[in-house]
Write a protein that holds these residues in place. Structure first.
Motif, PDB file in Angstrom:
ATOM      1  N   LYS A   1       6.600   4.491  -3.726  1.00 50.95           N
ATOM      2  CA  LYS A   1       8.127   4.871  -3.123  1.00 50.95           C
ATOM      3  C   LYS A   1       9.495   4.496  -4.545  1.00 50.95           C
ATOM      4  N   GLU A   2       9.998   5.598  -4.003  1.00 51.47           N
ATOM      5  CA  GLU A   2      11.543   5.698  -5.481  1.00 51.47           C
ATOM      6  C   GLU A   2      11.929   4.288  -5.206  1.00 51.47           C
ATOM      7  N   ALA A   3      12.074   4.063  -4.119  1.00 51.66           N
ATOM      8  CA  ALA A   3      12.762   3.652  -3.565  1.00 51.66           C
ATOM      9  C   ALA A   3      12.488   1.246  -4.006  1.00 51.66           C
ATOM     10  N   ASP A   4      11.079   1.318  -4.270  1.00 53.46           N
ATOM     11  CA  ASP A   4      10.719   0.020  -4.625  1.00 53.46           C
ATOM     12  C   ASP A   4      11.054   0.160  -5.742  1.00 53.46           C
ATOM     13  N   ILE A   5      10.128   0.793  -6.446  1.00 55.56           N
ATOM     14  CA  ILE A   5      10.475   1.441  -8.007  1.00 55.56           C
ATOM     15  C   ILE A   5      11.573   0.392  -8.468  1.00 55.56           C
TER      16      ILE A   5
ATOM     17  N   GLY B   1       0.344  -1.297  -0.168  1.00 54.52           N
ATOM     18  CA  GLY B   1      -0.276  -0.124  -0.250  1.00 54.52           C
ATOM     19  C   GLY B   1       0.706   0.558  -0.458  1.00 54.52           C
ATOM     20  N   TYR B   2       0.406   2.005  -0.106  1.00 51.05           N
ATOM     21  CA  TYR B   2       0.268   3.366   0.334  1.00 51.05           C
ATOM     22  C   TYR B   2       2.282   3.405   1.594  1.00 51.05           C
ATOM     23  N   HIS B   3       2.407   2.609   2.080  1.00 50.00           N
ATOM     24  CA  HIS B   3       3.696   2.801   3.516  1.00 50.00           C
ATOM     25  C   HIS B   3       4.399   1.714   2.400  1.00 50.00           C
ATOM     26  N   GLY B   4       4.407   0.904   1.173  1.00 52.79           N
ATOM     27  CA  GLY B   4       5.626   0.385   0.823  1.00 52.79           C
ATOM     28  C   GLY B   4       5.385  -0.853   0.712  1.00 52.79           C
ATOM     29  N   ILE B   5       5.591  -1.926  -0.885  1.00 51.65           N
ATOM     30  CA  ILE B   5       5.376  -2.826  -1.712  1.00 51.65           C
ATOM     31  C   ILE B   5       6.310  -3.742  -0.825  1.00 51.65           C
ATOM     32  N   GLN B   6       5.039  -5.665  -1.164  1.00 52.59           N
ATOM     33  CA  GLN B   6       6.460  -6.318  -0.487  1.00 52.59           C
ATOM     34  C   GLN B   6       7.248  -6.961  -1.826  1.00 52.59           C
ATOM     35  N   LEU B   7       8.363  -6.558  -1.848  1.00 51.64           N
ATOM     36  CA  LEU B   7       8.881  -7.927  -2.676  1.00 51.64           C
ATOM     37  C   LEU B   7       8.874  -9.640  -3.187  1.00 51.64           C
ATOM     38  N   GLU B   8       8.671  -9.884  -2.307  1.00 50.26           N
ATOM     39  CA  GLU B   8       8.231 -11.516  -2.018  1.00 50.26           C
ATOM     40  C   GLU B   8       7.292 -11.907  -2.955  1.00 50.26           C
TER      41      GLU B   8
ATOM     42  N   VAL C   1       4.439  -3.948 -14.483  1.00 50.97           N
ATOM     43  CA  VAL C   1       3.842  -3.430 -13.112  1.00 50.97           C
ATOM     44  C   VAL C   1       4.175  -1.754 -13.259  1.00 50.97           C
ATOM     45  N   ILE C   2       2.790  -1.749 -13.257  1.00 50.97           N
ATOM     46  CA  ILE C   2       2.276   0.335 -13.437  1.00 50.97           C
ATOM     47  C   ILE C   2       2.250   0.667 -12.293  1.00 50.97           C
ATOM     48  N   VAL C   3       3.168   1.304 -12.148  1.00 48.83           N
ATOM     49  CA  VAL C   3       4.135   2.033 -11.264  1.00 48.83           C
ATOM     50  C   VAL C   3       3.052   3.300 -10.923  1.00 48.83           C
ATOM     51  N   TRP C   4       2.706   4.164  -9.488  1.00 51.71           N
ATOM     52  CA  TRP C   4       2.289   5.958 -10.202  1.00 51.71           C
ATOM     53  C   TRP C   4       3.348   6.181  -9.320  1.00 51.71           C
TER      54      TRP C   4
END
Length: 284
Positions: free
Chosen positions: A95-99, A70-77, A87-90
């Motif tokens: 988060k840029e780190a997640d991207i 969610g807004y707090h970040g994604i779980q890469l696993e 993956v369509i990112v917003w």
């Protein structure tokens, strides 16, 4: 502030519309924002979504999509387990780190960046090109453009009203003239009393609102699991909107998401504002 509202605020902070395309049509898409999910379903590509985020709740089928964050970040696993081919990112919402981590894993990325309502058709067409649903996307884009123009024409030249848009009650927040909420108010032919505020979503005081003397107060209905304390407007009868009972409730999910349903929310708000316009007109 509730997580749901954080997603809504993020959706208001975007600035253009842009997608990076892959050469092949994807069959397993992860969509990292509620509005992306809505638009994919709208063009007939919803069955390609294998993962999404919190509050992606429209249409009903979207509630059955696995959540990867969610807004707090994604779980890469979880992302890897779903084996997406896109993956369509917003942009500016995720988060840029997640991207960057997604990029490092070699997962194809497309970007959604949006602010101006007039860019919704462009977003739809780009999604259509990405997913092989271009014809349906173009048809929907044309329909959106037509309804947009119809609303403009319907309320063009009407007597204006001074309006306060209560984006969030605690802390009290509103919107200035550089946002798409302001754009929707313009479509309705009314004046945003905080259009000249220095920031896009300023935190304000009750005294600020009293000084602006709005004739109408617009209150978005949220679906937050925990509602914040509400403003007791009835105490402030020196505000014309309070004195005359001119409060308007609108659907935040419609107005605050960059989706095909946005104009439903705009039409509803404009109709309610027109009723307030008629109320004041009869008193003159």
């Amino acid at each position: 502030m509730a997580m749901h509202v954080w997603w809504l605020l993020l959706s208001l902070l975007l600035s253009a519309s842009c997608f990076a395309q892959d050469s092949q049509q994807p069959s397993r898409i992860i969509a990292l924002a509620p509005h992306i999910v809505e638009n994919l379903y709208a063009i007939g590509a919803g069955d390609k979504i294998v993962g999404t985020v919190e509050y992606a709740d429209y249409p009903e089928a979207a509630n059955r999509i696995p959540r990867i964050g969610g807004y707090h970040g994604i779980q890469l696993e979880k992302v890897l387990a779903l084996a997406p081919d896109l993956v369509i990112v917003w942009k500016n919402g995720n988060k840029e780190a997640d991207i960057e981590k997604l990029k490092s894993l070699g997962i194809p990325i497309a970007y959604s960046v949006s602010k101006d309502i007039r860019q919704v058709p462009t977003e739809l067409i780009k999604l259509g090109e990405l997913t092989g649903h271009k014809a349906q996307a173009e048809q929907l884009a044309d329909k959106f453009n037509q309804r947009y123009q119809q609303i403009i024409k319907q309320f063009q030249g009407k007597v204006s009203l001074d309006v306060f848009y209560q984006l969030w009650p605690s802390p009290l927040m509103t919107t200035n003239g550089k946002t798409w909420i302001h754009q929707t108010l313009n479509m309705c032919g009314v004046r945003n009393v905080f259009a000249e505020a220095a920031t896009e979503y300023p935190q304000i005081s009750l005294e600020n609102v009293i000084a602006k003397h709005p004739q109408v107060i617009i209150i978005p209905n949220e679906k937050a699991t925990k509602q914040p304390p509400q403003v007791q407007w009835q105490k402030w009868t020196e505000i014309p909107a309070v004195k005359h009972g001119q409060y308007i409730e609108v659907d935040a999910d419609l107005l605050h998401r960059f989706s095909t349903r946005m104009l439903e929310g705009v039409q509803d708000m404009c109709d309610k504002l027109h009723a307030s316009r008629n109320y004041y007109g009869k008193r003159l």
